[in-house]
Design an enzyme around this catalytic site. Structure first.
Site, short mmCIF file in Angstrom:
data_model
loop_
_atom_site.label_atom_id
_atom_site.label_comp_id
_atom_site.label_asym_id
_atom_site.label_seq_id
_atom_site.Cartn_x
_atom_site.Cartn_y
_atom_site.Cartn_z
CB SER A 1 -0.92 0.01 1.30
OG SER A 1 -1.49 1.36 1.58
CE1 TYR B 1 -4.51 -3.22 4.80
CE2 TYR B 1 -3.43 -0.88 4.48
CZ TYR B 1 -3.90 -1.84 3.88
OH TYR B 1 -4.27 -2.02 2.54
#
Length: 273
Positions: free
Chosen positions: A137, A150
């Site tokens: 990400s 995350y």
């Protein structure tokens, strides 16, 4: 005409994984689509009965991953492009998360990708070729309140993938860290585990909600052509940011970190190490 590739994609039942599977199938490639629940792939299986294999798989189960990869390789005789995409979101402040939530999250987002990489390497090494696309990400460039775990999983995947790329280059295997921007993948709905909120963080939570707004981002299908082109490159980059706005944001984060280091350079240099 280019030879059809065989793709192995985890987390393929929704979001980016499904978009990648659809794009590969439309291009004439063959796909083994792995997911905990393969029912959302039913219509796609009817459309591509000879080139799509749905594989029920929980990537947090190491033994199941190794068995599943062997079945995937046997389905079409080889593996050309492995997409480590499976993941979820643990939403909440660091203090709020339970041990069980943290471990379950990293079991999928980090260790699941490790198990897949370990399982596919013997197959790719025997072929003398293959691509591994590690879906991380743009958020891996820095931590963010309420999604710290995350980010931690993605940073761990990023670092592990750098090492992996160095180790397997000698076998003709190429690894790319694919830093995805914000797409409407359902991550914040279907893929989210939320902590039990502590009132101490209510103000910060409200500030974050206002900052992020309600924009869901573009459809995952808009990212698929970039990934298809990446998979076709004879010499792919070690890492790639997917998304123009995300590219700008990552560059801002990189510059801000460099500025911070420079601001404290004199203190850093007081130590001899």
């Amino acid at each position: 005409m280019a030879t059809a590739k065989v793709w192995f994609i985890t987390g393929a039942s929704r979001g980016l994984g499904k978009a990648f599977a659809e794009a590969a199938l439309a291009a004439g490639d063959r796909v083994v689509a792995a997911a905990r629940n393969t029912e959302p792939l039913a219509a796609l299986a009817v459309e591509y009965p000879d080139t799509l294999v749905g594989l029920p798989l929980d990537v947090s189960d190491r033994r199941a991953v190794f068995d599943g990869v062997d079945r995937a390789a046997a389905a079409f005789g080889r593996l050309d492009v492995v997409v480590n995409n499976a993941g979820g979101l643990l939403y909440g402040m660091v203090e709020e998360a339970t041990e069980g939530q943290i471990r379950a999250h990293l079991d999928v987002n980090f260790f699941g990708a490790v198990w897949v990489a370990q399982a596919v390497l013997p197959h790719l090494r025997a072929q003398g070729s293959g691509r591994i696309l590690q879906i991380t990400s743009m958020g891996a460039a820095g931590g963010m309140a309420s999604v710290g775990f995350y980010g931690a999983g993605k940073v761990a995947l990023d670092s592990f993938s750098e090492a992996l790329a160095m180790e397997v280059a000698q076998f003709g295997i190429k690894v790319t860290i694919v830093e995805m921007g914000g797409y409407d993948t359902g991550l914040f709905t279907q893929g989210t585990t939320a902590t039990e909120a502590l009132t101490h963080y209510d103000t910060l939570r409200a500030e974050l909600a206002e900052m992020w707004g309600e924009e869901t981002g573009p459809a995952p299908s808009t990212a698929a052509p970039v990934v298809m082109e990446l998979a076709a490159l004879p010499e792919p980059p070690r890492r790639l940011i997917v998304g123009g706005r995300s590219y700008d944001q990552v560059q801002d984060l990189v510059r801000a970190r460099a500025d911070l280091y420079q601001a404290w350079e004199s203190l850093s240099r007081r130590a001899p190490g």
